[in-house]
Design an enzyme around this catalytic site. Structure first.
Site, PDB file in Angstrom:
ATOM      1  N   ASN A 139      16.611 -31.773 -48.805  1.00 47.69           N
ATOM      2  CA  ASN A 139      17.103 -31.503 -47.459  1.00 47.69           C
ATOM      3  C   ASN A 139      18.613 -31.333 -47.550  1.00 47.69           C
ATOM      4  O   ASN A 139      19.307 -32.221 -48.062  1.00 47.69           O
ATOM      5  CB  ASN A 139      16.783 -32.662 -46.509  1.00 47.69           C
ATOM      6  N   ARG A 165       5.442 -28.165 -42.682  1.00 42.24           N
ATOM      7  CA  ARG A 165       5.675 -29.526 -43.141  1.00 42.24           C
ATOM      8  C   ARG A 165       5.729 -30.455 -41.926  1.00 42.24           C
ATOM      9  O   ARG A 165       6.527 -30.254 -41.015  1.00 42.24           O
ATOM     10  CB  ARG A 165       7.000 -29.607 -43.913  1.00 42.24           C
ATOM     11  N   GLU A 217      14.196 -29.179 -45.743  1.00 40.51           N
ATOM     12  CA  GLU A 217      14.867 -29.110 -44.437  1.00 40.51           C
ATOM     13  C   GLU A 217      16.206 -28.405 -44.616  1.00 40.51           C
ATOM     14  O   GLU A 217      16.933 -28.659 -45.575  1.00 40.51           O
ATOM     15  CB  GLU A 217      15.156 -30.491 -43.834  1.00 40.51           C
ATOM     16  N   TYR A 274      22.129 -30.052 -45.364  1.00 46.17           N
ATOM     17  CA  TYR A 274      22.743 -29.655 -44.099  1.00 46.17           C
ATOM     18  C   TYR A 274      24.224 -29.341 -44.221  1.00 46.17           C
ATOM     19  O   TYR A 274      24.738 -28.469 -43.514  1.00 46.17           O
ATOM     20  CB  TYR A 274      22.556 -30.758 -43.047  1.00 46.17           C
ATOM     21  N   HIS A 317       7.980 -40.672 -42.954  1.00 44.20           N
ATOM     22  CA  HIS A 317       9.174 -40.108 -42.320  1.00 44.20           C
ATOM     23  C   HIS A 317       9.696 -41.115 -41.300  1.00 44.20           C
ATOM     24  O   HIS A 317       9.801 -40.824 -40.113  1.00 44.20           O
ATOM     25  CB  HIS A 317       8.873 -38.757 -41.677  1.00 44.20           C
ATOM     26  N   GLU A 345      13.897 -38.538 -47.316  1.00 48.58           N
ATOM     27  CA  GLU A 345      15.284 -39.008 -47.249  1.00 48.58           C
ATOM     28  C   GLU A 345      15.420 -40.524 -47.404  1.00 48.58           C
ATOM     29  O   GLU A 345      15.755 -41.259 -46.472  1.00 48.58           O
ATOM     30  CB  GLU A 345      15.942 -38.566 -45.942  1.00 48.58           C
TER      31      GLU A 345
END
Length: 448
Positions: free
Chosen positions: A294, A77, A353, A296, A121, A166
């Site tokens: 994504n 990606r 991600e 985290y 992005h 995002e």
């Protein structure tokens, strides 16, 4: 010892973004982006770092493709830099920009790696920002024209497309919190930007369908998981508001064509209203082929009056921390993707991600023994198997990131890569986490 295993068709990949790795910021006709402007403004980025050179992937892409092939990934990606294609955001196409990405895509396909491309992005052409950026609805049509050019140029070569990365970061982090480019601190502006980006996503999906482009299209939202600290109604509501800020505010329009009313009311109480025009919500909720997530971190929150935007304070419960000071919360991945499946149905999910930042030391033998990062991946891979075993349609996982790179406002201080970048020589050195993931991919699993 339990065996963690994955389906044979599970897509293993890794990810990067154009401004973070490419460099060559003034080469071959590339225009300036908002991140060039932001990073060149003193005090905006740690150490006043910028992406002028970054990892120099613009010149070293073949080396990076070789690292991907050695890793064994099925997919990679990466994002296309809008200012390389339209230096002024609109107007004439810069053929040299298209030629660069053609070389990258061809190199990936020759290595047996499927390109997964993100159209946006974060590197908005500065020329468009000068006209209001994403606050200006004209930017929506500029994005659609850019997307159309890319779709036509790579139809048949690129089979997986992501419109935006995002949108929360593009809107709230960048225009309300002000930590990222363009660095504004205006809630109404952030709400406007979020809405216009989502309309642009929907319009891009429309043109993708109209053109009959081969492959699949979706979008990527960064989701987190904030648990209420207690069962008190105040804590439950505060944690929900804060969670909805990153989750429901973007997922509800994407899948259901509406904003969560309790959040609309909350933002209105803070002086911000959503600039919805007729037809917008139908556009935003165009059917997508997959959703990228994504993830985290997460944590626990409780009610505290006047704490932040949502009367919610985060409570530390002894989590291990990454070098970004983010909680290591693997169970949050299981919870948030389970929620996505329960709330929004059987749309395929890709973790686009997931990864961790730690302080890395390059040994005299050019090794990096990143024990904590390897443990982070191991713990999150286990949650991935839990999700699949629980019936969640998780189809793939992209580790963030292939390379240490320009970590936005953190500059080059923070490293997320599974490959170490020596910023003085630009040499790449695979870390222990790279070899761990290589082994997981080779065996499609591991012993837990």
């Amino acid at each position: 010892m339990a065996r963690i295993h994955f389906p044979k068709d599970f897509v293993w990949g890794t990810a990067t973004a154009s401004y973070q790795i490419e460099g060559a910021y003034q080469e071959d006709g590339r225009g300036l982006s908002i991140w060039d402007t932001f990073s060149h403004t003193p005090g905006k980025v740690v150490n006043n770092d910028n992406g002028n050179v970054a990892c120099d992937s613009y010149h070293r892409y073949e080396e990076d493709v070789a690292l991907l092939k050695k890793l064994g990934v099925k997919a990679y990606r990466f994002s296309i830099a809008w200012p390389r294609i339209f230096p002024n955001g609109t107007g004439e196409v810069n053929e040299k920009g298209l030629a660069y990405y053609t070389k990258v895509v061809d190199a990936l396909l020759a290595a047996g790696i499927e390109p997964c491309v993100t159209l946006y992005h974060w590197d908005l052409p500065q020329a468009l920002q000068d006209k209001g950026g994403w606050d200006n609805r004209d930017t929506i049509q500029a994005f659609v024209k850019y997307a159309e050019v890319i779709f036509k140029a790579f139809d048949g070569k690129i089979k997986q497309w992501i419109t935006f990365n995002e949108t929360w970061c593009v809107s709230f982090l960048s225009n309300y919190i002000g930590a990222h480019a363009p660095g504004n601190t205006d809630l109404q502006l952030a709400v406007n930007v979020a809405h216009h980006c989502m309309v642009a996503h929907g319009e891009a999906v429309k043109i993708f369908r109209e053109l009959g482009v081969q492959g699949e299209i979706g979008t990527t939202h960064n989701l987190s998981w904030l648990e209420p600290y207690s069962t008190s109604p105040e804590d439950q509501a505060a944690a929900h508001r804060h969670r909805a800020y990153t989750n429901e505010w973007f997922m509800e329009p994407t899948f259901k064509g509406s904003y969560p009313q309790f959040m609309v009311d909350w933002f209105k109480s803070k002086g911000a209203e959503v600039p919805v025009l007729p037809g917008d919500m139908e556009t935003i909720s165009q059917k997508i082929d997959f959703i990228g997530v994504n993830y985290y971190s997460g944590g626990f929150g409780r009610y505290k009056k006047d704490e932040g935007l949502f009367d919610c304070e985060q409570v530390q419960l002894g989590f291990d921390k990454t070098y970004m000071d983010w909680n290591v919360y693997p169970d949050g991945l299981y919870k948030v993707l389970s929620w996505v499946h329960e709330e929004y149905g059987d749309t395929p999910i890709y973790i686009t991600e997931n990864g961790a930042c730690y302080e890395d030391t390059l040994t005299a033998e050019n090794k990096v023994h990143d024990v904590l990062r390897t443990a982070y991946y191991r713990k999150h891979f286990i949650q991935c198997e839990r999700l699949i075993e629980s019936g969640v349609p998780l189809k793939g996982y992209f580790a963030w990131s292939l390379l240490d790179n320009f970590e936005w406002a953190e500059g080059y201080l923070k490293r997320f890569g599974i490959v170490y970048t020596n910023y003085e020589t630009l040499e790449r050195h695979p870390k222990d986490s790279y070899y761990f993931i290589q082994d997981v991919i080779r065996n499609n699993g591991f012993e837990a």
